[in-house]
Design a protein around this motif. Structure first.
Motif, PDB file in Angstrom:
ATOM      1  N   THR A 146     -13.969  -6.899   4.134  1.00  0.00           N
ATOM      2  CA  THR A 146     -13.684  -5.471   4.292  1.00  0.00           C
ATOM      3  C   THR A 146     -14.919  -4.680   4.713  1.00  0.00           C
ATOM      4  O   THR A 146     -14.837  -3.792   5.548  1.00  0.00           O
ATOM      5  CB  THR A 146     -13.144  -4.913   2.953  1.00  0.00           C
ATOM      6  OG1 THR A 146     -12.183  -5.841   2.463  1.00  0.00           O
ATOM      7  CG2 THR A 146     -12.484  -3.573   3.138  1.00  0.00           C
ATOM      8  N   HIS A 156      -9.566   1.792   4.407  1.00  0.00           N
ATOM      9  CA  HIS A 156      -8.668   1.125   3.461  1.00  0.00           C
ATOM     10  C   HIS A 156      -7.211   1.483   3.730  1.00  0.00           C
ATOM     11  O   HIS A 156      -6.330   0.639   3.619  1.00  0.00           O
ATOM     12  CB  HIS A 156      -9.067   1.459   2.022  1.00  0.00           C
ATOM     13  CG  HIS A 156     -10.370   0.814   1.655  1.00  0.00           C
ATOM     14  ND1 HIS A 156     -10.938   0.914   0.422  1.00  0.00           N
ATOM     15  CD2 HIS A 156     -11.222   0.068   2.396  1.00  0.00           C
ATOM     16  CE1 HIS A 156     -12.094   0.245   0.412  1.00  0.00           C
ATOM     17  NE2 HIS A 156     -12.276  -0.266   1.601  1.00  0.00           N
ATOM     18  N   LYS A 157      -7.003   2.724   4.075  1.00  0.00           N
ATOM     19  CA  LYS A 157      -5.637   3.168   4.379  1.00  0.00           C
ATOM     20  C   LYS A 157      -5.087   2.399   5.591  1.00  0.00           C
ATOM     21  O   LYS A 157      -3.967   1.909   5.588  1.00  0.00           O
ATOM     22  CB  LYS A 157      -5.665   4.679   4.679  1.00  0.00           C
ATOM     23  CG  LYS A 157      -4.368   5.371   4.340  1.00  0.00           C
ATOM     24  CD  LYS A 157      -4.500   6.885   4.457  1.00  0.00           C
ATOM     25  CE  LYS A 157      -3.410   7.403   5.360  1.00  0.00           C
ATOM     26  NZ  LYS A 157      -3.734   8.660   6.007  1.00  0.00           N
ATOM     27  N   SER A 172      -4.325  -1.250   4.739  1.00  0.00           N
ATOM     28  CA  SER A 172      -3.026  -1.473   4.078  1.00  0.00           C
ATOM     29  C   SER A 172      -1.878  -1.285   5.054  1.00  0.00           C
ATOM     30  O   SER A 172      -0.897  -2.027   5.005  1.00  0.00           O
ATOM     31  CB  SER A 172      -2.768  -0.564   2.879  1.00  0.00           C
ATOM     32  OG  SER A 172      -3.892   0.065   2.463  1.00  0.00           O
ATOM     33  N   ALA A 205      -1.708  -4.422   7.153  1.00  0.00           N
ATOM     34  CA  ALA A 205      -1.284  -5.589   6.387  1.00  0.00           C
ATOM     35  C   ALA A 205       0.206  -5.507   6.063  1.00  0.00           C
ATOM     36  O   ALA A 205       0.916  -6.508   6.069  1.00  0.00           O
ATOM     37  CB  ALA A 205      -2.103  -5.700   5.110  1.00  0.00           C
ATOM     38  N   LYS A 206       0.665  -4.287   5.835  1.00  0.00           N
ATOM     39  CA  LYS A 206       2.068  -4.075   5.477  1.00  0.00           C
ATOM     40  C   LYS A 206       3.016  -4.546   6.594  1.00  0.00           C
ATOM     41  O   LYS A 206       4.062  -5.116   6.333  1.00  0.00           O
ATOM     42  CB  LYS A 206       2.287  -2.582   5.207  1.00  0.00           C
ATOM     43  CG  LYS A 206       3.501  -2.308   4.363  1.00  0.00           C
ATOM     44  CD  LYS A 206       3.542  -0.856   3.946  1.00  0.00           C
ATOM     45  CE  LYS A 206       4.981  -0.423   3.769  1.00  0.00           C
ATOM     46  NZ  LYS A 206       5.112   1.026   3.837  1.00  0.00           N
ATOM     47  N   ARG A 240      -4.280 -10.695   4.273  1.00  0.00           N
ATOM     48  CA  ARG A 240      -5.363 -10.851   3.304  1.00  0.00           C
ATOM     49  C   ARG A 240      -5.422 -12.305   2.854  1.00  0.00           C
ATOM     50  O   ARG A 240      -4.399 -12.916   2.547  1.00  0.00           O
ATOM     51  CB  ARG A 240      -5.084  -9.948   2.099  1.00  0.00           C
ATOM     52  CG  ARG A 240      -6.232  -9.840   1.148  1.00  0.00           C
ATOM     53  CD  ARG A 240      -5.807  -8.999  -0.052  1.00  0.00           C
ATOM     54  NE  ARG A 240      -6.827  -9.099  -1.080  1.00  0.00           N
ATOM     55  CZ  ARG A 240      -7.895  -8.313  -1.110  1.00  0.00           C
ATOM     56  NH1 ARG A 240      -8.057  -7.379  -0.206  1.00  0.00           N
ATOM     57  NH2 ARG A 240      -8.804  -8.469  -2.054  1.00  0.00           N
ATOM     58  N   TYR A 268      -9.866 -10.581   5.591  1.00  0.00           N
ATOM     59  CA  TYR A 268      -8.650 -10.436   6.387  1.00  0.00           C
ATOM     60  C   TYR A 268      -8.705 -11.289   7.640  1.00  0.00           C
ATOM     61  O   TYR A 268      -9.773 -11.550   8.192  1.00  0.00           O
ATOM     62  CB  TYR A 268      -8.469  -8.972   6.778  1.00  0.00           C
ATOM     63  CG  TYR A 268      -8.077  -8.140   5.588  1.00  0.00           C
ATOM     64  CD1 TYR A 268      -6.735  -7.983   5.255  1.00  0.00           C
ATOM     65  CD2 TYR A 268      -9.048  -7.576   4.777  1.00  0.00           C
ATOM     66  CE1 TYR A 268      -6.376  -7.250   4.141  1.00  0.00           C
ATOM     67  CE2 TYR A 268      -8.700  -6.840   3.661  1.00  0.00           C
ATOM     68  CZ  TYR A 268      -7.359  -6.681   3.344  1.00  0.00           C
ATOM     69  OH  TYR A 268      -6.999  -5.968   2.239  1.00  0.00           O
TER      70      TYR A 268
END
Ligand code: ADP
Ligand code: MG
Length: 406
Positions: free
Chosen positions: A34, A51-52, A55, A58-59, A65, A74
């Motif tokens: 990261t 970070h936002k 995510s 990744a979503k 991850r 990642y």
């Protein structure tokens, strides 16, 4: 592997920046920490913005991850790489919308796409050395064994090579699609409105089509090349008529050649084997499908070899190498293609899909759509020449909305 562009419109400019950062760092990091993503992406919103985005990416499965002994990090997924390539094609106005898939191979996905004027084109996505995040252990072993042979590198090599050959062949006036653009593991080319020879059940004059295909093999040889996969799937047959309202009009059939990642030089150490295999493939197909057997033996490699470069003909094997596709790249790609083909063969023999590294359920569904060579003589989907072959309708085009704002 399905290309689903739906999540594309929801990505923000920051998300794209973070995705690009993961891609850049992946070139020398198997797992991207990261902190490195933060450093490369350098977003205005600081680390919380990164970070936002992480995510969000990744979503929707664009990055994944992974846990390692030393640190977490990642990895870019195939979907992530697909998005980055589409983003580039879209920014350059080559692609505006993505339509349905017309071909699925073990090594590629073929999609119909369109530009903003509605002109349909073909997007070929190379997928070499597919690996899945679900089988982490296997993947690690795979990567350990093949340090430089990562899927990203290999798939990109396949696209670069195919694009370079398509360009060189096109310049010499060979009947091939027009290459439009290349990004990462993908190429955009013109859509050929013609079915593969595999779908044709009869032709008015097999002898002349056969002669034309053999002439094509010999013409390639003269330019120093062997196609290496000269089969009924990779030869599209275009039907031209001098008057489409006249039922007695003269119809001419023009073969158009596609699929070039496995092309080899006439100087390759196994050139004779590849050359003979291409010739035999056509002979066998014409015998089985059209009940046609040529009375002339050959052509033979040793005769073709003598014609290489003759009369000042441009050697395309050398031209492509000069364009930056180095010997090392050629070697890496060749090894990967061979490995993939061997795997596919094993897979067929034991009834699996040959993708043991890939336990992704989605993939297995895909395989069913693929035309297997084992039912070669089935009359499924055959198309009698005389009726126009429509490859794809305009329905189902998915618009690519890329959110550049905020
Ligand atoms: P693969 O490496 O998976 O065999 P190909 O380049 O041979 O990929 O494409 C697979 C199939 O997609 C072809 O058999 C053909 O039916 C279709 N196809 C590929 N490129 C084009 C194109 N430019 N125009 C029309 N159809 C195409
Ligand atoms: Mg093919």
């Amino acid at each position: 592997m399905l290309l689903d562009t739906r999540a594309m419109r929801h990505l923000t400019a920051e998300d794209w920046r973070v995705l690009t950062a993961v891609e850049m760092a992946s070139k020398n990091h198997e797992l991207v920490p990261t902190t490195l993503i933060e450093r490369i992406a350098r977003l205005k919103g600081g680390t919380s913005g990164v970070h936002k985005s992480i995510s969000a990416l990744a979503k929707v499965g664009l990055i994944a991850r992974m846990k390692e002994a030393k640190y977490d990090g990642y990895r870019l997924s195939y979907g992530g790489l697909d998005y980055l390539a589409l983003h580039t094609h879209s920014a350059r106005n080559h692609i505006y919308s993505v339509g349905t898939r017309i071909g699925v191979g073990k090594e590629s996905d073929i999609m119909i796409v369109a530009d903003d004027k509605g002109t349909q084109k073909v997007l070929k996505i190379h997928r070499l050395g597919r690996i899945s995040f679900r089988t982490v252990k296997t993947n690690r072993d795979y990567l350990k064994k093949n340090q430089s042979a990562s899927w990203m590198y290999l798939s990109r090599l396949a696209a670069i090579k195919e694009y370079a050959f398509m360009q060189a062949l096109r310049e010499e006036g060979f009947p091939v699609p027009e290459p439009i653009a290349q990004s990462r593991h993908t190429i955009v080319m013109t859509l050929i409105d013609a079915p593969p020879m595999r779908q044709i059940s009869s032709v008015p004059d097999p002898a002349s089509l056969y002669a034309e295909l053999i002439a094509l093999i010999l013409r390639l040889a003269k330019h120093g090349l062997i196609h290496g996969d000269f089969n009924e799937f990779n030869i599209l047959i275009r039907e031209d008529t001098n008057n489409k309202d006249d039922p007695d009009a003269i119809i001419t059939l023009t073969p158009i050649l596609i699929d070039f990642p496995q092309m080899v030089s006439m100087d390759h150490q196994n050139a004779e084997m590849y050359f003979d295999r291409d010739v035999q493939c056509i002979k066998r197909f014409f015998e089985r499908r059209f009940h046609f057997m040529s009375t002339t033996p050959g052509p033979f490699f040793k005769d073709a070899k003598k014609t290489v470069g003759r009369g000042g003909v441009r050697r395309l094997d050398a031209a492509v190498e000069a364009s930056g596709f180095t010997k090392k790249m050629a070697k890496d790609l060749e090894a990967a293609i061979r490995e993939q083909q061997a795997k596919a063969k094993d897979g067929n023999a034991d009834g699996s899909d040959g993708l043991e590294d890939d336990s992704d359920g989605e993939e297995e569904e895909d395989e069913e759509e693929e035309e297997g060579s084992e039912n070669e003589d089935g009359d499924d989907g055959h198309q009698v020449i005389g009726g126009l072959a429509l490859v794809e309708s305009e329905e189902g085009l998915q618009k690519l909305t890329i959110n550049e704002g905020t």
